[in-house]
Design an enzyme around this catalytic site. Structure first.
Site, PDB file in Angstrom:
ATOM      1  N   TYR A 118       0.895  -1.146  -0.077  1.00  0.00           N
ATOM      2  CA  TYR A 118      -0.175  -0.019  -0.060  1.00  0.00           C
ATOM      3  C   TYR A 118       0.996   1.275  -0.160  1.00  0.00           C
ATOM      4  O   TYR A 118       1.968   1.258   0.797  1.00  0.00           O
ATOM      5  CB  TYR A 118      -0.928  -0.086   1.296  1.00  0.00           C
ATOM      6  CG  TYR A 118      -1.424   1.248   1.390  1.00  0.00           C
ATOM      7  CD1 TYR A 118      -2.800   1.449   0.906  1.00  0.00           C
ATOM      8  CD2 TYR A 118      -1.091   2.368   2.069  1.00  0.00           C
ATOM      9  CE1 TYR A 118      -3.625   2.658   0.784  1.00  0.00           C
ATOM     10  CE2 TYR A 118      -1.823   3.571   2.273  1.00  0.00           C
ATOM     11  CZ  TYR A 118      -2.883   3.809   1.405  1.00  0.00           C
ATOM     12  OH  TYR A 118      -3.829   4.848   1.919  1.00  0.00           O
ATOM     13  N   GLU A 206      -3.282   7.645  -3.941  1.00  0.00           N
ATOM     14  CA  GLU A 206      -3.393   6.322  -3.298  1.00  0.00           C
ATOM     15  C   GLU A 206      -3.129   5.272  -4.153  1.00  0.00           C
ATOM     16  O   GLU A 206      -3.985   5.224  -5.066  1.00  0.00           O
ATOM     17  CB  GLU A 206      -4.551   6.378  -2.414  1.00  0.00           C
ATOM     18  CG  GLU A 206      -4.563   4.963  -1.656  1.00  0.00           C
ATOM     19  CD  GLU A 206      -6.078   5.013  -0.778  1.00  0.00           C
ATOM     20  OE1 GLU A 206      -6.888   4.945  -1.391  1.00  0.00           O
ATOM     21  OE2 GLU A 206      -5.508   4.778   0.300  1.00  0.00           O
TER      22      GLU A 206
END
Ligand code: GDP
Ligand code: MN
Length: 397
Positions: A118, A206
């Protein structure tokens, strides 16, 4: 302003960030053509079909599917385009899918050498600095990781005077457990990602997952990108990427007439001048037992035309049971605002069916109250904040 995954990836690629290659398709035939082209360019035989909507969790909702041949590409794309995709991040009705991204399959079958990470870049408002947030636990719900295993989420703050330092990019690659070629590629990835974030005036990048392929390449498989609205005037090429179909229709209309409007879930519509007073008014409504139906800052000129526009926007929300107008008359005198409210009300005929509470404070506030009280309209006036709150409580019953 939020972007689609394919648009976010375009921006990333333009800054040299490696991405999972893909082509947008708006129908099944385009999907097959896209898959053929990708096979030519990348050699991939398998493709992922990814719904393009402004919501995460598409995989969980059935909006991301693997196709092992062209027939499956055609079928899956046909099914996904036009569907109402419901994910943990959409409303119960879901979001209509208008287009899909046909992407190369980058998870080679039976491959245990890939890892998902992530990574996001965003502003830490507490410290006033950009930061890179990253985790070894990619691919899944980051909120869940944050709740259950917060020690697996790392942050790296960036000093605005010097920017991202090479040692910081190396530290990130190290903390992600990488070595050799993958380590080097991650350092490049992080540096390019940060540059992309900064130079596109973004407020969020993101990437979940960031993938390490079995041949040690680091690439963005997903991209959630928001560009700062205040920068769009100088980022015309990004401003053009806006997809109004993905946005709240009332907010779109409000923006067209220059009103700062945010749709909320409550029952009391608010019309206020100034963002600070608007926030305080929302608190006031909550204290009176109501829930604000919107945030609305009408700005400096609260004349009849503006008030009428604001009325029309607020009333588009069927949940509105009362409207609280809370205006401070500084440069704009309260009596003029009061006259504006009365004129707008009269202009709108029967359109207003909910009680209205008007609180005007500042220059000529008493005169304004008189205008409201003598108008003969079903408008309640208040001078004090508390008085307005009590009236809201009264009309809500
Ligand atoms: P999200 O669910 O909206 O966050 O969409 P993502 O783009 O993150 O995709 C969801 C999941 O699909 C990813 O976490 C991957 O596990 C999977 N996925 C994405 N690309 C590929 C691919 O090329 N091959 C395979 N087999 N799975 C993929
Ligand atoms: Mn994702």
């Amino acid at each position: 302003m939020n972007l689609h995954e394919y648009q976010g990836k375009e921006i990333l690629a333009s800054f040299g960030v490696r991405i999972q290659r893909g082509i947008v398709a708006r129908n099944a035939k385009q999907a097959v053509d896209a898959a053929k082209q990708l096979t030519q360019e990348t050699g991939t035989g398998w493709h992922v079909i990814k719904a393009q909507v402004h919501a995460g969790g598409r995989g969980k909702g059935g909006g991301v599917k693997l196709a092992k041949n062209l027939k499956e590409v055609e079928e899956l794309a046909g099914n996904i385009i036009g569907m109402n995709l419901i994910t943990p991040q959409t409303s119960a009705e879901g979001k209509k899918v208008h287009q899909v991204l046909i992407a190369e399959d980058v998870y080679y079958p039976g491959d245990s050498e890939t890892s998902e990470f992530y990574m996001s870049v965003l502003l830490n408002r507490g410290s006033g600095r950009n930061m890179i947030m990253y985790s070894t636990e990619g691919g899944m719900d980051i909120e869940e990781v944050a709740e259950k295993t917060p020690h697996l989420i790392f942050t790296e703050e960036i000093d605005p005077a010097v920017g991202l330092m090479p040692f910081q990019a190396r530290k990130i690659a190290f903390n992600l457990g990488l070595s050799g070629a993958a380590f080097k590629d991650m350092v490049k990835f992080v540096s390019a990602l940060y540059r992309a974030y900064q130079e596109s005036d973004a407020s969020l990048f993101e990437i979940n997952p960031v993938l390490k392929t079995s041949d040690d390449k680091i690439m963005a498989v997903d991209a959630k990108v928001s560009i700062d609205d205040n920068a769009l005037y100088r980022r015309k090429n990004y401003a053009e990427m806006r997809d109004l179909r993905e946005e709240n229709p009332i907010e779109v209309e409000a923006r067209e007439v220059g009103l700062n409007y945010v749709d909320l879930d409550g029952n009391v519509g608010c019309m206020v001048n100034g963002a600070g007073l608007a926030m305080a008014t929302m608190d006031l409504i909550k204290m009176a037992g109501g829930e604000p139906a919107n945030f609305l800052d009408v700005g400096g000129t609260a004349d009849a035309k503006r008030v009428e526009e604001a009325f029309r926007i607020i009333l588009k929300d069927p949940n509105v049971k009362a409207i609280l107008i809370n205006i401070f008359g500084g440069i704009v005198r309260c009596d003029r605002v009061a006259q504006g409210v009365v004129d707008a009300y009269k202009n709108m005929g029967d359109a207003i069916k909910v009680p209205i509470i008007v609180r005007l404070q500042g220059t000529n506030a008493e005169l304004a109250k008189e205008i409201i009280d003598n108008s003969g309209l079903a408008v309640h006036s208040a001078v004090q904040f508390q008085e307005a709150a009590d009236k809201v409580k009264e009309v809500l019953g």
